[in-house]
Design a protein around this motif. Structure first.
Motif, PDB file in Angstrom:
ATOM      1  N   VAL A  27       7.342 -18.628   5.987  1.00  0.00           N
ATOM      2  CA  VAL A  27       7.624 -18.816   4.562  1.00  0.00           C
ATOM      3  C   VAL A  27       8.214 -20.214   4.410  1.00  0.00           C
ATOM      4  CG1 VAL A  27       8.991 -18.071   2.595  1.00  0.00           C
ATOM      5  CG2 VAL A  27       7.990 -16.374   4.131  1.00  0.00           C
ATOM      6  N   GLN A  31       9.967 -21.457  -1.382  1.00  0.00           N
ATOM      7  CA  GLN A  31       9.241 -20.262  -1.770  1.00  0.00           C
ATOM      8  C   GLN A  31      10.016 -19.035  -1.320  1.00  0.00           C
ATOM      9  OE1 GLN A  31       5.324 -20.683  -0.012  1.00  0.00           O
ATOM     10  NE2 GLN A  31       4.609 -21.526  -1.955  1.00  0.00           N
ATOM     11  N   GLY A  33       9.124 -15.221   0.149  1.00  0.00           N
ATOM     12  CA  GLY A  33       7.973 -14.523   0.715  1.00  0.00           C
ATOM     13  C   GLY A  33       7.902 -13.083   0.238  1.00  0.00           C
ATOM     14  N   PRO A  48      12.906 -18.601   3.577  1.00  0.00           N
ATOM     15  CA  PRO A  48      12.090 -19.548   4.345  1.00  0.00           C
ATOM     16  C   PRO A  48      12.348 -19.424   5.834  1.00  0.00           C
ATOM     17  CG  PRO A  48      13.122 -20.651   2.491  1.00  0.00           C
ATOM     18  CD  PRO A  48      13.687 -19.282   2.528  1.00  0.00           C
ATOM     19  N   VAL A  60       1.636 -12.034   4.204  1.00  0.00           N
ATOM     20  CA  VAL A  60       2.807 -12.594   3.519  1.00  0.00           C
ATOM     21  C   VAL A  60       2.321 -13.677   2.562  1.00  0.00           C
ATOM     22  CG1 VAL A  60       4.875 -14.004   3.803  1.00  0.00           C
ATOM     23  CG2 VAL A  60       4.457 -12.083   5.345  1.00  0.00           C
ATOM     24  N   GLY A  62       3.462 -16.418  -0.641  1.00  0.00           N
ATOM     25  CA  GLY A  62       4.654 -17.122  -1.115  1.00  0.00           C
ATOM     26  C   GLY A  62       4.644 -17.273  -2.625  1.00  0.00           C
TER      27      GLY A  62
END
Lengths: 300, 380
Positions: A27, A31, A33, A48, A60, A62
């Motif tokens: 991530v 962002q 996730g 992250p 995943v 974002g």
């Protein structure tokens, strides 16, 4: 045998690598996730960094963690037309700044697609804008409000976007102008105003020039008048002084002065130019002049 | 089953019965890559290779991988590094190392000391119903790298630039602030002296709008380097400029006239006074000369009055008559005309001899009148 093992181990290594790559996800900073298992949200708010998931099944994705700028021109493919209460049309562009507050809700309604979310926000926003704009006249929008949108639009928008899991922080008018055909009228009046201004400036220039000239003329007259007075005074003084000088002399012997002065005057006056003098026989000067008769002629 | 036949304890897939094409493939592969493998072969060693000979390659690969982590941040830029996507800090200009891919990564962010954002706005409406074209220039710098990069979302169109999000946010807020400030001003203000106030107003609005977002930037300057009327109006705008010029020219001409006039007037005035003074001096010196002369003569007169008078009279007459045309008439015995000196300019005949001057035959323009009796005063 060895080769068989080598190839097998190669294949195994490749498979392991694939599995590893499928079971981790990164991530990125900025962002948050969202872990989706078979497309449905399993976990949100992944920070992250590195995260683990079930290979192939898990994915995943974002979502932007912070403020997203919605550009009205992008969304609408250009400016939108807003009409004021008195029927005047304007062309407008706007920007809205929003962020995702509830990733769960957002993914549920948009499928974790931010573009989708932005479109939904824009779709809810444009009617609000039209409504707000129609509440005032064109003149008010231009002078009182100066194109500033009502403060309550974000709140109103947020209440309509309840299920979206977002918060719109502000909506701003980034462009507000007239459609081309109305602009022509404005240009016309601008041109007329400028013509007037040009004429006025020129007239003012001429007036100022005249004033300067008149002032200069006045000053000149004053200077000359003053000089004239002074000159007259000097002449007057001269004449008075000269007369005094003559008088002093005259007083010593008035009769002789008169005689002498007359002789001087005769001399000066008659000496110039062509004068004709007629002398008669009784003239004192011609006392001894007897024409052609000679000096020994009997005296009269 | 064939391969389980008693006596033959061999797998049909043993080397003797390997499918021939596979064996050829491996052999050719072995041959071609023989140099890599170090050429350690036993008699039938083509069938297998020593994987152990590969091991010297591994450190090389690892070293290369580690070296790929070095990066250089040029001066005036900032480096940003991440571990597994997570922000781990800022790198100053110089040489740095990050954990190589896929573990770590670095971005170079240019120009963080100060940046400019410039935008040209056409058709901005002013508060007095006019339309202007404004060029705006915004100067800002980064105050917090983390906030700058990660508080404004990077737009999908520019995923490579982590600071694109902040720029997009800034652009939108600048647009709104400039539009708003211009809409609250007038055309005259913007074109003339009021521009500074409008710039300040726009900056204020921009900073207020920027405030909730912790964008990690500070805007230091917002200016309008150029404000002009739209193209469609530019000709009459040029006319206004021309009018200014004309007005200035007229004023300059008038001033030149004034500047010329006054010295001239002063000179005239001075001349007039000088003239008066000259008159003054002449008159007085004349009077003085006359009087001095008179006083000298007076002294002589007092000594011998009658003589002096006679002498003066005769001198004067002599002097006068020498330069004048004279006519002497004798009225005792009719008229005798004797002309001395130059003839009349109006007489048609030159020197005319004696002519009997009867009452009807008088010479032109000469009438003889008897001279008055000479008294004690000399008379001519």
């Amino acid at each position: 045998m060895q080769l068989h093992r080598s190839i097998t181990s190669l294949i195994i290594a490749v498979v392991v690598l694939i599995l590893i790559s499928q079971s981790v996800a990164i991530v990125r900073q900025g962002q948050m996730g969202v872990l989706l298992n078979n497309g449905s949200v399993a976990q949100t708010g992944l920070k992250p960094g590195l995260h683990f998931k079930v290979p192939f099944v898990g994915r995943v994705t974002g979502l932007d963690d912070h403020w997203i700028t919605l550009d009205g021109q992008n969304q609408n493919g250009g400016n939108i037309k807003l009409t004021s209460s008195d029927g005047k049309t304007f062309e407008a562009a706007y920007a809205a700044v929003w962020h995702i507050t509830d990733a769960d809700a957002f993914c549920r309604t948009t499928g974790c697609d931010e573009e989708n979310g932005a479109r939904r926000i824009n779709d809810a926003l444009t009617p609000l804008l039209r409504q707000a704009f129609a509440a005032h006249s064109a003149a008010q929008w231009l002078s009182d409000r100066n194109g500033a949108l009502p403060q309550n639009i974000p709140a109103e928008l947020n209440s309509r976007l309840n299920d979206l899991g977002v918060e719109v922080r502000s909506v701003q008018m980034t462009a507000l102008t007239l459609p081309p055909d109305q602009l022509d009228a404005v240009y016309q009046s601008m041109r007329a105003a400028q013509s007037d201004q040009a004429a006025q400036i020129r007239a003012q220039g001429v007036a100022k020039a005249d004033e300067i000239r008149a002032q200069a003329d006045q000053q000149k007259a004053a200077i000359l008048a003053k000089a004239d007075i002074q000159a007259q005074q000097i002449r007057g003084q001269a004449e008075a002084q000269a007369t005094a000088i003559y008088a002093r002399a005259y007083q010593q012997d008035p009769e002789f002065f008169s005689f002498y002065r007359r002789l001087q005057a005769y001399r000066r006056a008659i000496k110039q130019g062509n004068s004709v003098i007629v002398l008669g026989p009784d003239s004192g000067f011609l006392k001894y002049f007897d024409g052609l008769k000679g000096p020994n002629a009997p005296r009269r | 089953m064939v391969w389980k036949e008693p006596g033959k304890d061999k797998d049909p897939w043993s080397s003797a019965q390997r499918p021939p094409d596979l064996e050829r493939m491996v052999k050719s592969l072995h041959k071609r890559l023989g140099w890599l493998f170090g050429g350690q072969r036993s008699g039938g060693g083509q069938r297998h290779f020593h994987a152990a000979t590969l091991w010297w390659l591994v450190p090389v690969i690892i070293a290369a991988w580690l070296i790929s982590g070095f990066y250089k941040v040029p001066p005036g830029n900032s480096g940003v590094h991440y571990v597994f996507g997570r922000y781990t800090g800022v790198a100053e200009p110089g040489l740095h190392w990050h954990a190589p891919w896929p573990v770590g990564r670095a971005d170079i962010i240019p120009g963080v000391e100060g940046r400019d954002y410039a935008h040209s706005y056409n058709r901005l409406l002013t508060g007095d119903g006019n339309v202007v074209v404004v060029d705006a220039l915004v100067h800002y710098h980064v105050t917090d790298m983390h906030d700058y990069l990660f508080h404004a979302a990077t737009p999908a169109t520019e995923p490579q630039n982590p600071d694109a999000g902040a720029k997009v946010l800034l652009a939108a807020l600048v647009d709104a602030a400039v539009r708003g400030a211009v809409a609250q001003s007038t055309l005259a203000n913007l074109m003339g002296g009021g521009r500074d106030a409008v710039e300040a107003d726009a900056l204020k609005q921009l900073n207020a709008a920027l405030q909730p977002y912790d964008a990690g930037i500070a805007v230091t300057r917002l200016a309008f380097p150029r404000v002009s009327v739209p193209e469609a109006v530019s000709s009459s705008d040029a006319d206004v400029q021309g009018a200014h010029q004309d007005a200035n020219q007229a004023e300059d001409k008038a001033r030149a006239y004034a500047d010329n006039l006054l010295p001239q007037a002063q000179a005239e005035a001075d001349a007039q006074i000088k003239e008066a003074q000259a008159y003054h001096d002449t008159l007085i010196s004349q009077a003085q000369a006359d009087t001095a002369r008179f006083e000298a003569v007076l002294t002589a007169y007092r000594k011998a009055p009658a003589l002096t008078r006679e002498e003066l009279y005769v001198q004067t007459m002599e002097d006068i008559l020498a330069n004048a045309d004279k006519v002497i008439v004798d009225t005792r015995n009719g008229s005798v005309t004797v002309q001395l000196g130059r003839p009349f300019t109006s007489a048609p005949t030159a020197a005319s001899a004696s002519a009997k001057a009867a009452t009807g035959a008088a010479p032109p323009a000469v009438t003889a009148t008897p001279a008055p009796a000479a008294g004690t005063r000399g008379g001519a």
